[in-house]
Design a protein around this motif. Structure first.
Motif, mmCIF file in Angstrom:
data_model
loop_
_atom_site.group_PDB
_atom_site.id
_atom_site.type_symbol
_atom_site.label_atom_id
_atom_site.label_comp_id
_atom_site.label_asym_id
_atom_site.label_seq_id
_atom_site.Cartn_x
_atom_site.Cartn_y
_atom_site.Cartn_z
ATOM 1 N N UNK A 286 19.576 -26.034 45.410
ATOM 2 C CA UNK A 286 18.325 -26.636 44.964
ATOM 3 C C UNK A 286 18.095 -26.379 43.484
ATOM 4 N N UNK A 287 18.417 -25.173 43.015
ATOM 5 C CA UNK A 287 18.245 -24.848 41.594
ATOM 6 C C UNK A 287 19.118 -25.736 40.726
ATOM 7 N N UNK A 288 20.349 -25.962 41.145
ATOM 8 C CA UNK A 288 21.260 -26.798 40.353
ATOM 9 C C UNK A 288 20.746 -28.231 40.279
ATOM 10 N N UNK A 289 20.271 -28.753 41.398
ATOM 11 C CA UNK A 289 19.738 -30.127 41.394
ATOM 12 C C UNK A 289 18.473 -30.214 40.533
ATOM 13 N N UNK A 290 17.614 -29.221 40.654
ATOM 14 C CA UNK A 290 16.388 -29.222 39.863
ATOM 15 C C UNK A 290 16.704 -29.133 38.376
ATOM 16 N N UNK A 291 17.706 -28.332 38.014
ATOM 17 C CA UNK A 291 18.090 -28.198 36.609
ATOM 18 C C UNK A 291 18.625 -29.515 36.067
ATOM 19 N N UNK A 292 19.429 -30.208 36.853
ATOM 20 C CA UNK A 292 19.972 -31.494 36.398
ATOM 21 C C UNK A 292 18.856 -32.495 36.157
ATOM 22 N N UNK A 293 17.886 -32.536 37.061
ATOM 23 C CA UNK A 293 16.761 -33.468 36.900
ATOM 24 C C UNK A 293 15.909 -33.089 35.695
ATOM 25 N N UNK A 294 15.628 -31.802 35.525
ATOM 26 C CA UNK A 294 14.825 -31.359 34.382
ATOM 27 C C UNK A 294 15.534 -31.672 33.069
ATOM 28 N N UNK A 295 16.852 -31.476 33.028
ATOM 29 C CA UNK A 295 17.604 -31.762 31.809
ATOM 30 C C UNK A 295 17.542 -33.249 31.465
ATOM 31 N N UNK A 296 17.622 -34.108 32.459
ATOM 32 C CA UNK A 296 17.497 -35.545 32.209
ATOM 33 C C UNK A 296 16.120 -35.879 31.649
ATOM 34 N N UNK A 297 15.100 -35.265 32.197
ATOM 35 C CA UNK A 297 13.740 -35.546 31.732
ATOM 36 C C UNK A 297 13.525 -35.052 30.300
ATOM 37 N N UNK A 298 14.034 -33.862 29.986
ATOM 38 C CA UNK A 298 13.889 -33.339 28.629
ATOM 39 C C UNK A 298 14.668 -34.200 27.642
ATOM 40 N N UNK A 299 15.873 -34.630 28.031
ATOM 41 C CA UNK A 299 16.647 -35.492 27.160
ATOM 42 C C UNK A 299 15.950 -36.811 26.883
#
Length: 392
Positions: A286-299
Motif C-alpha cells: 500500500x505504501x508503494x502504491x500511495x507513493x507512486x500516486x503522490x509522486x504523480x500528483x506532485x509532478x
C-alpha cells in the motif's frame, strides 16, 4: 524562447552592467538555479571572481565597469563549459531591460529552479515506487520520499515561505491517476491475510491499529476486511457463512464487487497462519502504491508554471500527506508487540446471552414515542418472543 530563459539572460546581463549587484544576489541565487549549462558556468565564474576580490565587483554606482570584468568572466566560464564567445556575453547584456531590476530577474530564475527541483525529485520517487513494487520492497521508496520532503522544506526556507501542508483549490486539485499495476504476489498476500483472519479472528486485535481497508489493492478484499472487522467489533461469530452474509448486507454481492464463491474461497477455514507477516506485506504494498500516486500528483503540480513557489510547496506537501500516514502505520506494524490472543470459543458452545440480545435488538423495529392503541393491542396479543421456546 521561454520567459525563464529571458530571465536568466537578463540577470546575467544586469551583473555584467553592474557587478556590484552580486552583493544582493549571491546570498540566495546559486549557479545550479540556472537551467542552461552556459548560464550556470557564467554565474559560477562571476561568483568566483567576486570571491577572489575582482576590482569590478567593488565598482561604485555610476562608475564605468572595466572591460576586464567581461573578459575575465569569459575566461573563467570557459574553463567550466565549452562554446562560449564574447558575442554570447554581449547578447546577455543586450537582453537586460533594466540593470537595476536584477533582484527581480533573479527571483524569476529561482522560481523556475524550484519548479524543476520539485519535478525532478517527484520523478525519482515515482521510479523508486515502481521498482519497489516489482521487487516487493519499500527501502528505495522510503528513502526518496524522505528526500522529497527534505527538498520541499529546504526550498521553502530558500524562498522564505513556511513549509506547511496546504490543500489546493479545486482548480489545482490532483486528478485521478491510473493506479500502479498490482502484482500477483500482492493479491496472494492479501488473500492469505484474510484467510488467516477468518480462521483466527482474535488476530484482528493486533492489526486494527495499523491496517486499513484502503491498504488492500483489490476492492473485493477491502470489503471482506470491512466485514471481518464489523463482525469482530460486534462480537459475532466469524466463519465463511457469517462473512458472506455481512458482505451481502453491505451490497458487495449486488454491485458485483464480490461473488459468493470467492468469499467462501478467501475465508477458507483451513488457513491458520499468523496474520502479522502478511499484514505487514499488505501495508508495504500500500505504501508503494500511495507513493507512486503522490509522486504523480506532485509532478503534475510542478508542471504548472502559474503556481507561485510557496503555493507549489504547500500543495506538494499536502499531496504527500497520505504517504506520511501509511508510512506512520508501517512503523507501528514493525514496532507492535504481539497482542495476547483470546481463547477460541469451543465448537458448538452456545453464544453468550448478551450476544443473542444484541443480535435480536438490531432486528427489532424501533418503538415509537407514542404508539397508537391499535398497535399496542396488536403487540399485546403476540407471544413474548423471549419466553417463547421452539419445540425440541
Amino acid at each position: 524562447m521561454t520567459p525563464l530563459v529571458h530571465a536568466e539572460q537578463a540577470v546575467l546581463g544586469a551583473i555584467f552592467l553592474k557587478p556590484g549587484q552580486l552583493d544582493q544576489l549571491s546570498p540566495w541565487l546559486r549557479p545550479e538555479h540556472f537551467s542552461r549549462p552556459a548560464h550556470t558556468a557564467i554565474y559560477a565564474a562571476m561568483l568566483k571572481l567576486k570571491a577572489d576580490g575582482h576590482p569590478a565587483t567593488a565598482t561604485t554606482a555610476g562608475a564605468p565597469v572595466p572591460l576586464a570584468w567581461l573578459t575575465d568572466t569569459l575566461r573563467e566560464a570557459s574553463m567550466r563549459t565549452r562554446g562560449l564567445t564574447a558575442s554570447h556575453l554581449h547578447t546577455l547584456v543586450s537582453a537586460c531591460p533594466r540593470p537595476d531590476h536584477a533582484p527581480v530577474y533573479g527571483r524569476m530564475v529561482l522560481e523556475g529552479a524550484i519548479h524543476r527541483s520539485v519535478a525532478k525529485h517527484a520523478a525519482r520517487l515515482h521510479q523508486a515506487a515502481l521498482d519497489d513494487g516489482r521487487a516487493g520492497t519499500v527501502e528505495e521508496t522510503l528513502h526518496h520520499a524522505q528526500v522529497l520532503a527534505d527538498v520541499l522544506a529546504d526550498l521553502a526556507r530558500g524562498w522564505g515561505a513556511e513549509a506547511r501542508s496546504v490543500e489546493p483549490p479545486v482548480a489545482y486539485a490532483p486528478r485521478a491517476e491510473r493506479p500502479q499495476p498490482v502484482g500477483e504476489q500482492v493479491l496472494a498476500d492479501e488473500e492469505f491475510l484474510l484467510g488467516c483472519l477468518a480462521s483466527r479472528p482474535e488476530q484482528l486485535l493486533g492489526l486494527v491499529r495499523w491496517l486499513r481497508p484502503g491498504d488492500f489493492s483489490d476492492p473485493g478484499h477491502q470489503q471482506i476486511y470491512r466485514a471481518l472487522g464489523a463482525l469482530h467489533h460486534r462480537g459475532e461469530p466469524i466463519d465463511q457463512l457469517t462473512v458472506l452474509w455481512e458482505v451481502q448486507r453491505r451490497g458487495s454481492l449486488a454491485d458485483g464487487t464480490l461473488d459468493a464463491e470467492r468469499v467462501r474461497r478467501v475465508c477458507d477455514p483451513l488457513v491458520g497462519l499468523a496474520a502479522e507477516h502478511f499484514g505487514e506485506q499488505v501495508v508495504q504494498a500500500s505504501l508503494v502504491r500511495t507513493a507512486a500516486l503522490a509522486a504523480q500528483q506532485v509532478g503534475a503540480l510542478a508542471s504548472r508554471d502559474a503556481l507561485a513557489p510557496g503555493q507549489l510547496i504547500g500543495y506538494a506537501l499536502h499531496a504527500l500527506g497520505p504517504l506520511d500516514e501509511v508510512r506512520h502505520r508501517l512503523r507501528l506494524a514493525h514496532e507492535a508487540e504481539p497482542e495476547p490472543q483470546r481463547p477460541a470459543s469451543r465448537p458448538g458452545a452456545p453464544p453468550p446471552a448478551a450476544r443473542i440480545d444484541a443480535a435480536r435488538a438490531r432486528s427489532r423495529l424501533a418503538a415509537t414515542s407514542a404508539p397508537s392503541t391499535a398497535v399496542t393491542t396488536s403487540c399485546a396479543a403476540l407471544p413474548d418472543r423471549h419466553n417463547h421456546r421452539s419445540p425440541s
